[in-house]
Design an enzyme around this catalytic site. Sequence first.
Site, short mmCIF file in Angstrom:
data_model
loop_
_atom_site.label_atom_id
_atom_site.label_comp_id
_atom_site.label_asym_id
_atom_site.label_seq_id
_atom_site.Cartn_x
_atom_site.Cartn_y
_atom_site.Cartn_z
N ASP A 1 41.28 17.73 30.45
CA ASP A 1 40.88 18.58 29.32
C ASP A 1 41.59 18.05 28.07
OD1 ASP A 1 39.35 21.03 30.43
OD2 ASP A 1 41.07 20.89 31.77
N LYS B 1 31.07 22.93 28.42
CA LYS B 1 31.58 24.16 29.02
C LYS B 1 31.53 25.30 27.98
CE LYS B 1 36.36 22.69 28.06
NZ LYS B 1 37.61 22.17 28.63
N HIS C 1 41.37 33.04 32.77
CA HIS C 1 42.51 32.49 33.50
C HIS C 1 43.33 33.62 34.13
CE1 HIS C 1 41.58 29.23 30.65
NE2 HIS C 1 42.04 28.43 31.59
N ASP D 1 34.25 26.16 37.12
CA ASP D 1 35.57 26.16 36.49
C ASP D 1 36.59 26.26 37.63
OD1 ASP D 1 37.59 26.19 34.59
OD2 ASP D 1 36.71 27.80 33.40
#
Length: 340
Positions: free
Chosen positions: A65, A171, A184, A254
């Site tokens: 990322d 994304k 998250h 993800d």
Amino acid sequence: MTFKAMITGFEGTMLTEAEQELFRRVRPWGFILFARNVESLEQLRALTAQIRDVTGRDETLIFIDQEGGRVQRLRPPLVPNYPSASQIGALYEQDEEKGMRAAWLLGRLHAFDLMGVGINANCLPVLDVPVEGSHEVIGSRAYSYDPETVAVLGNAVAEGLMAGGVLPVMKHMPGHGRAFADSHKELPSVDAPLSELCARDFVPFCQLDDLPAAMTAHIVYKALDPERPATLSPVVINCVIRDMLDYDGLLMSDDISMKALSGNLDDIAREIIAAGCDVVLHCSGVLEETIAVAAAIPDLKDESLRRAELAEVFAGEADLSNEAAVRAEFKALFPEVAVA
């Protein structure tokens, strides 16, 4: 030669003996790096070479990322601190031509940085379209509140990455921008009607449906499937992403370690494949988890294998851009960019 339909993380700056043994045996399709795996440019080159030695093929995809702004696994002194997506978007609002050029240059510079250490896939562009009051987990990672601008700049970044031989991964499909929680940490739920999702959230993904890879969102869209997050929903994946958005590229989940998903990781991995995702992403690097997840995931085959092989085509062949010239041009647009 067969490969597990998974992208896996691992613990440190080099693979341990136990990790090497596992990866030789289960043969993950791809790997992903985080700050914990980064020490120096020389170490990264040795690490990516080690990964490819373990997998036995040069084409192995190694993801990261590396967006710019606050999500950037490589930082000075290894590489410059790059501007966020919102800064690129602000320049576009002032001057569309300069903004589009900056977006392409940023993608191309990421490719120079990543390919130099053997990384050939970047989880970028972020195509999420925020709404007022939505959670800051996207925030400055978004190019704009306008879906057309997000599409234009996201496409330019993707083109820059591909020009440098790096696979882009858009994304978070079909859109994380209006979530009011951080996936998250917890499972967000979106109440917007389908008409609003189509008019706003889905727009960048529709316009960039020819990009070779995408990542799902761990979000419940009540208008689509009130029971399951997109990553686990056959309705969202098959009816929305594949049919409505007409997306036929590689679809990866993800990270299944995120708190938005509950339950045993091996069960989650099975559900993701059953729902229609091509590849499961597991990032924690905890060896015991990786063993369990790998045992639950099938080998790539049929349409998923076709999509994976097509995605690999976009990694590895770079154009003839002059790195010094590209850096100088970008520096003229963003003078505050640190020099590595």
